[in-house]
Design an enzyme around this catalytic site. Structure first.
Site, PDB file in Angstrom:
ATOM      1  N   ARG A  59       0.831  -1.215   0.000  1.00  0.00           N
ATOM      2  CA  ARG A  59       0.000   0.000   0.000  1.00  0.00           C
ATOM      3  C   ARG A  59       0.866   1.265   0.000  1.00  0.00           C
ATOM      4  O   ARG A  59       0.442   2.321  -0.453  1.00  0.00           O
ATOM      5  CB  ARG A  59      -0.973   0.001   1.203  1.00  0.00           C
ATOM      6  CG  ARG A  59      -1.763   1.301   1.318  1.00  0.00           C
ATOM      7  CD  ARG A  59      -3.045   1.178   2.155  1.00  0.00           C
ATOM      8  NE  ARG A  59      -2.819   0.541   3.436  1.00  0.00           N
ATOM      9  CZ  ARG A  59      -2.307   1.156   4.514  1.00  0.00           C
ATOM     10  NH1 ARG A  59      -1.971   2.433   4.463  1.00  0.00           N
ATOM     11  NH2 ARG A  59      -2.135   0.492   5.637  1.00  0.00           N
ATOM     12  N   TYR A 112     -15.037  16.285 -16.629  1.00  0.00           N
ATOM     13  CA  TYR A 112     -15.569  14.926 -16.572  1.00  0.00           C
ATOM     14  C   TYR A 112     -16.670  14.883 -15.506  1.00  0.00           C
ATOM     15  O   TYR A 112     -16.486  15.434 -14.404  1.00  0.00           O
ATOM     16  CB  TYR A 112     -14.420  13.970 -16.241  1.00  0.00           C
ATOM     17  CG  TYR A 112     -14.850  12.559 -16.002  1.00  0.00           C
ATOM     18  CD1 TYR A 112     -15.282  11.771 -17.057  1.00  0.00           C
ATOM     19  CD2 TYR A 112     -14.833  12.013 -14.729  1.00  0.00           C
ATOM     20  CE1 TYR A 112     -15.695  10.464 -16.838  1.00  0.00           C
ATOM     21  CE2 TYR A 112     -15.232  10.712 -14.497  1.00  0.00           C
ATOM     22  CZ  TYR A 112     -15.661   9.940 -15.558  1.00  0.00           C
ATOM     23  OH  TYR A 112     -16.067   8.656 -15.337  1.00  0.00           O
ATOM     24  N   ASP A 183      -6.485  17.611 -15.860  1.00  0.00           N
ATOM     25  CA  ASP A 183      -6.833  16.244 -16.243  1.00  0.00           C
ATOM     26  C   ASP A 183      -6.399  16.083 -17.704  1.00  0.00           C
ATOM     27  O   ASP A 183      -7.001  16.663 -18.606  1.00  0.00           O
ATOM     28  CB  ASP A 183      -8.347  16.065 -16.071  1.00  0.00           C
ATOM     29  CG  ASP A 183      -8.831  14.667 -16.419  1.00  0.00           C
ATOM     30  OD1 ASP A 183      -8.159  13.983 -17.210  1.00  0.00           O
ATOM     31  OD2 ASP A 183      -9.902  14.275 -15.918  1.00  0.00           O
ATOM     32  N   LYS A 208      -8.212   4.929 -19.851  1.00  0.00           N
ATOM     33  CA  LYS A 208      -8.462   5.342 -21.229  1.00  0.00           C
ATOM     34  C   LYS A 208      -7.224   5.073 -22.086  1.00  0.00           C
ATOM     35  O   LYS A 208      -6.865   3.935 -22.303  1.00  0.00           O
ATOM     36  CB  LYS A 208      -8.910   6.804 -21.244  1.00  0.00           C
ATOM     37  CG  LYS A 208      -9.935   7.155 -20.150  1.00  0.00           C
ATOM     38  CD  LYS A 208     -11.264   6.434 -20.311  1.00  0.00           C
ATOM     39  CE  LYS A 208     -12.180   6.531 -19.105  1.00  0.00           C
ATOM     40  NZ  LYS A 208     -12.393   7.829 -18.515  1.00  0.00           N
TER      41      LYS A 208
END
Ligand SMILES: *Cc1c(COP(=O)(O)O)cnc(C)c1O
Length: 393
Positions: A59, A112, A183, A208
């Site tokens: 982690r 978005y 972004d 994407k």
């Protein structure tokens, strides 16, 4: 990778892959281990005292994940990248890292949908002021910036590919000491490198183009500032949104062909946009590579290629658009974008399903708008598929 790798060109950085792991493997091993062995208690004490940097627990950091992080930092011209389990995990971790009650975030109105939802329904209730402004008007943006802590924008935007002047936004944020983030999902580092414009942070939905094969969910944050990077590293560790090593391996595999894929996405999309503009059933084509697009001049200045997403308005509104989509045989009706296969969706049913009439009008999304994520197939097959579906309208 060494510092010299930062001077390599994108095609080389992508194809060569990362060697930020020490076994000499050309393809990075998938380190599934959740924890890492110490040789002695003295070593643990050194680690705990910050005297020794190493892997301890996945982690916190993992060699497979880090291999991709080093590669992405180089591609974006940054110094440090972080991988996340999704684009939204990247965005929300950034917000947790830098924003708290009483702070103001200046956010672009065109973002978005999931990002807007997070800002409205999670940041606002946490006492953060979210000031959403039109980033195409730099005077309005400049009035909003004084006193703000952060700034978040996108270019090109979904689905009509509106363009924001990235270097100008970065300069305004610097002047007002506002931490900026972009972004960069739609463009990828192959098309534009926002850190070179002076933007502080780049975010990606790696789901994407970076992944590129519709087979992974992931997110990325990249910066050139080591101080800010430490804050994000600490926040990711606490929130736990790091990417799984399996998915990191897939992302590395995907990035190998990123430069090649983007070249084909750009070429296919431009060819289809030009062709679609001449079809009688199409009333409007939204693509920044076309001279009549409102963002064409800025896009030509700041982008290397215009991206793989094209939106079209089908004459006859929703019914006609639905008929068009339902008659496509090669292009697949599915949400998401950026994969090798072409996908199509109706923004009024997906990205803009909750948008008001006024919000849709602002970005020219109509009932007949269809978004096409143009893949890397034969452009002739795509054209034939579109032509047959248009004929059915
Ligand atoms: C998909 C997408 C996101 C969200 O990413 P996830 O990986 O789905 O969490 C953010 N921004 C843009 C532009 C996107 O297309």
């Amino acid at each position: 990778m060494t510092d010299d790798n930062n001077k390599l060109r994108d095609e080389t950085l992508c194809a060569r892959g990362s060697d930020a792991h020490d076994l000499g493997a050309v393809a990075p091993p998938i380190y599934l281990s959740s924890t890492f062995r110490f040789e002695s208690t003295a070593q643990v004490a050194d680690y705990a005292g910050g005297k020794r940097e190493r892997y301890q627990y996945t982690r916190y950091g993992n060699p497979t994940v880090e291999a991709v992080e080093v590669q992405l930092a180089a591609l974006e011209h940054g110094t440090r990248a972080f991988l996340f389990a999704s684009g939204m995990a990247a965005t929300s971790t950034w917000c947790h890292a830098f924003l708290g009650p009483g702070d103001k975030l200046v956010a672009a109105r065109q973002l978005y949908g999931g990002t807007t939802h997070f800002f409205e329904h999670f940041l606002r209730p946490a006492g953060i002021t979210v000031d959403r402004v039109d980033f195409s008007d730099l005077a309005i943006l400049e009035r909003a910036l004084p006193g703000a802590k952060g700034c978040w924008f996108e270019t090109p935007t979904n689905p009509t590919m509106r363009i924001v002047d990235g270097p100008a936004v970065a300069a305004l944020c610097r002047r007002h000491h506002v931490l900026s983030a972009i972004d960069n999902t739609f463009a990828t580092p192959i098309i534009q490198k926002p850190l070179d414009w002076g933007v502080d942070w780049v975010m990606h939905s790696a789901t994407k183009y970076l992944g590129g094969h519709a087979d992974l969910t992931g997110g990325v944050l990249v910066t050139g500032s080591d101080g800010d990077a430490a804050r994000v590293g600490e926040t990711r560790r606490s929130l736990g949104g790091i990417l799984d090593p399996h998915a990191a391996f897939l992302m590395h595999r995907g990035i190998k062909t990123l430069a090649l894929r983007m070249e084909r996405h750009n070429n296919n999309a431009l060819a289809l946009a030009r062709w679609l503009a001449g079809q009688p059933q199409v009333s409007r084509v939204h693509y920044p590579g076309l001279a009549d697009h409102p963002g064409h001049a800025i896009a030509a200045r700041q982008m290397k290629g215009f991206g793989g997403v094209v939106a079209v308005d089908i004459r006859g509104g929703y019914e006609a658009a639905a008929r068009f989509v339902d008659h496509l045989r090669v292009i697949i009706n599915a949400a998401s974008l950026g994969g090798v296969e072409s996908l199509v969706s109706l923004p009024v049913l997906t990205s803009h399903v909750h948008a008001t009439e006024a919000e849709r009008r602002e970005v020219a999304v109509t009932d007949g708008t269809v978004r096409i994520s143009v893949g890397i197939e034969s452009v002739d097959d795509l054209k034939a598929d579109l032509a047959a579906a248009l004929a059915a309208v």
